[in-house]
Write an enzyme that holds these catalytic residues in place. Structure first.
Site, short mmCIF file in Angstrom:
data_model
loop_
_atom_site.label_atom_id
_atom_site.label_comp_id
_atom_site.label_asym_id
_atom_site.label_seq_id
_atom_site.Cartn_x
_atom_site.Cartn_y
_atom_site.Cartn_z
N LYS A 199 0.88 -1.19 0.00
CA LYS A 199 0.00 0.00 0.00
C LYS A 199 0.90 1.23 0.00
CE LYS A 199 -1.99 2.94 2.16
NZ LYS A 199 -1.75 4.36 1.76
N GLY A 252 6.21 5.04 8.48
CA GLY A 252 5.45 6.28 8.44
C GLY A 252 5.54 7.00 9.77
N GLY A 257 1.71 4.66 12.98
CA GLY A 257 2.36 3.40 13.35
C GLY A 257 1.74 2.78 14.59
N GLU A 274 8.58 1.26 11.41
CA GLU A 274 9.68 2.21 11.19
C GLU A 274 9.06 3.59 11.22
OE1 GLU A 274 12.73 1.62 11.10
OE2 GLU A 274 12.84 -0.52 10.68
#
Ligand code: NAD
Length: 501
Positions: A199, A252, A257, A274
């Site tokens: 995505k 992101g 997250g 991350e």
């Protein structure tokens, strides 16, 4: 040439853009989104719409996950000889390089980044990373382990571990390095024998869609790599919460997250996060101030500061702070701002108007709170999402510009008096992605490295990554590691086998 002219010239040369309205890529073919809804893809240098990409719903995500599950369970990929998987990944890396012109033009058009940077990182380092990961396909191993099992007298046991692919990997990526970060997730998953639903960010979906086409051209079976475009709150959330995933790998912002992590835990899906950063650069008293200032300029202005590891907090020993601040300000003021296609440009636009306004909000906030503008502090050029590289001095630890991730070309410079104070300032952050130490004093460097709460520490450098070096954060910067062996092993489950012999 004006940004509009640069963009028009490059758009004409990119055949992929002639389609204008794109579908998702599911089960080996382009597939219209279920509600026929699309989002514009905008060139931030000109603010022109260059394409439309799907605004997918949960039903589209479901189709993609089902296709990936079929491809995984059908064994066409996970059951393929590892050497064959390695060969196909190698072929994909060559196709990425053969399409360097097209892919890098797409990156510059959709994200505004300097075309040289897109070529070197998204395409060049991205392709190299795919080759690096291809090699792991044939090297994933378990261990034969000695045991001391005391069951019946005289019994004997053979114990070992083996690695098995986790299944479908859901990969959710941001807009700052769209192709490179997609490859950071796709390549290890495929090397491990997993299938993927990718995505991309709603701002930058085009290279992910083109990548899926190239994977087909390379000979990957349908359903092995699927791409679903759309917004985070809809398509992203549906993917993170999908019961069909074996792992979700997210890059992101920290708030998004956290939501992805919660959704994954609900399903007991494995996950890697991350996230954001507010990385300090520590300039010790013995450092060369001019070298450090040049390093700081690269650390914070590279890719307009839209880098998770950007050196946004420059912490300098008081004896050098004046010189470093002055030099960094001069470097900021001398950078040429322009279209990512202009070979003279050193700074392109920010990714979108919305993001430019967000960054300007931090800059205005800092001014109101009493920070001194050493350089920049405003928009740049007319039209487009351009921003002056900005340096602030006289900031305080509690200011938002010091604490929060700006994700733009904005640095704060702060003095310290002792090593102890430098460590405490560096660690005074909710983030812990990276840090750098600038010094030739080996003992001081070795004292500092273990005390810095960061996933990566650079010495006399900033922002250096390598395919073989694990990358990830501590604290609010995330969980798990990408790149290197850690990335490919994270796409496997370790199974223990205990055999009576
Ligand atoms: P973002 O969090 O807004 O979006 C990232 C991706 O997540 C996009 O694809 C988005 O559509 C999706 N998303 C958003 N909300 C979601 C949700 N609730 N559920 C599932 N998916 C969701 O981040 P961004 O603005 O695209 O990127 C900038 C951020 O990324 C910065 O914070 C930066 O530090 C971080 N980043 C981190 C790394 C790293 O490796 N640590 C690398 C690059 C960028």
């Amino acid at each position: 040439m004006k940004p509009r002219e640069w963009s028009a010239a490059r758009m004409a040369g990119v055949g992929f853009l002639s389609r204008r309205r794109h579908g998702n890529f599911i089960d080996g073919r382009e597939c219209a989104p279920s509600h026929d809804a699309h989002l514009p893809v905008v060139d931030p240098a000109t603010e022109m719409t260059i394409a439309q990409a799907p605004d997918s719903a949960a039903a589209d995500v479901d189709l993609a996950v089902q296709a990936a599950q079929r491809a995984f369970e059908g064994k066409a990929w996970s059951g393929m000889r590892p050497a064959e998987r390695e060969r196909l990944l190698g072929r994909l890396s060559l196709l990425i390089e053969e399409h360097a012109d097209e892919l890098s033009a797409l990156e510059t058009l959709q994200s505004g980044k300097l075309n040289g940077l897109a070529r070197a990182i998204d395409v060049g380092a991205g392709a190299e990373f795919v080759r690096y990961m291809a090699g792991w396909a044939t090297k994933l191993e378990g261990q034969t382990l000695p045991n001391s099992i005391a069951a019946a007298p005289g019994s004997s046991w053979f114990t070992y571990t083996q690695r098995e692919p986790v299944g479908v990997v859901g990969a959710i990526v941001p807009w700052n390095f769209p192709l490179a970060i997609a490859l950071w997730k796709v390549a290890p998953a495929l090397a491990a024998g997993c299938t993927v639903v990718l995505k991309p960010s709603e701002e930058t979906p085009l290279t992910a869609l083109r990548l899926a086409e190239l994977a087909m051209e390379a000979g990957f079976p349908p359903g092995v790599l699927n791409v679903v475009c759309g917004r985070g709150a809809t398509a992203g959330a549906a993917l993170a919460a999908h019961a069909g995933l074996g792992r979700v790998s997210f890059t992101g912002s920290t708030p998004a997250g956290r939501a992805v992590g919660h959704a994954a835990v609900e399903r007991m899906t494995r996950f890697t996060l991350e996230l954001g950063g507010k990385s300090p650069m520590l300039v010790l008293a013995d450092a060369d101030p001019d070298e450090a200032a040049a390093g700081a300029a690269i650390g914070i202005f590279f890719h307009q500061g839209q880098v998770c590891t950007a050196s946004s907090r420059i912490l300098v020993h008081r004896s050098l702070v004046r010189r470093v601040t002055e030099r960094l300000g001069q470097a900021a003021s001398s950078l040429k701002i322009g279209s990512g296609f202009d070979p003279q440009a050193q700074l392109g636009p920010l990714v979108s108007k919305r993001h430019l306004e967000r960054v300007l909000g931090y800059v205005e906030g800092a001014k109101e709170e009493g920070a001194t503008v050493v350089a920049g502090g405003a928009r740049a050029l007319e039209g487009g999402c351009f921003m002056q590289p900005t340096v602030f001095a006289d900031v305080r630890a509690e200011m938002r510009v010091v604490r929060e991730e700006v994700f733009g070309p904005v640095a704060v410079v702060m003095p310290f008096d002792s090593e102890e104070e430098a460590v405490s300032m560096a660690n005074d952050s909710p983030y812990g992605l990276a840090a750098s130490v600038w010094s030739r004093d080996l003992s001081a460097v070795h004292r500092l490295v273990p005390r810095l709460k960061a996933g990566t520490v650079w010495v006399n450098a900033h922002n250096m990554l390598d395919s073989n070096l694990p990358f990830g954060g501590v604290k609010g910067s995330g969980m798990g590691r990408e790149l290197g062996r850690a990335a490919v092993e994270s796409c496997t489950e370790l199974k223990s086998v205990c055999m009576s012999v």
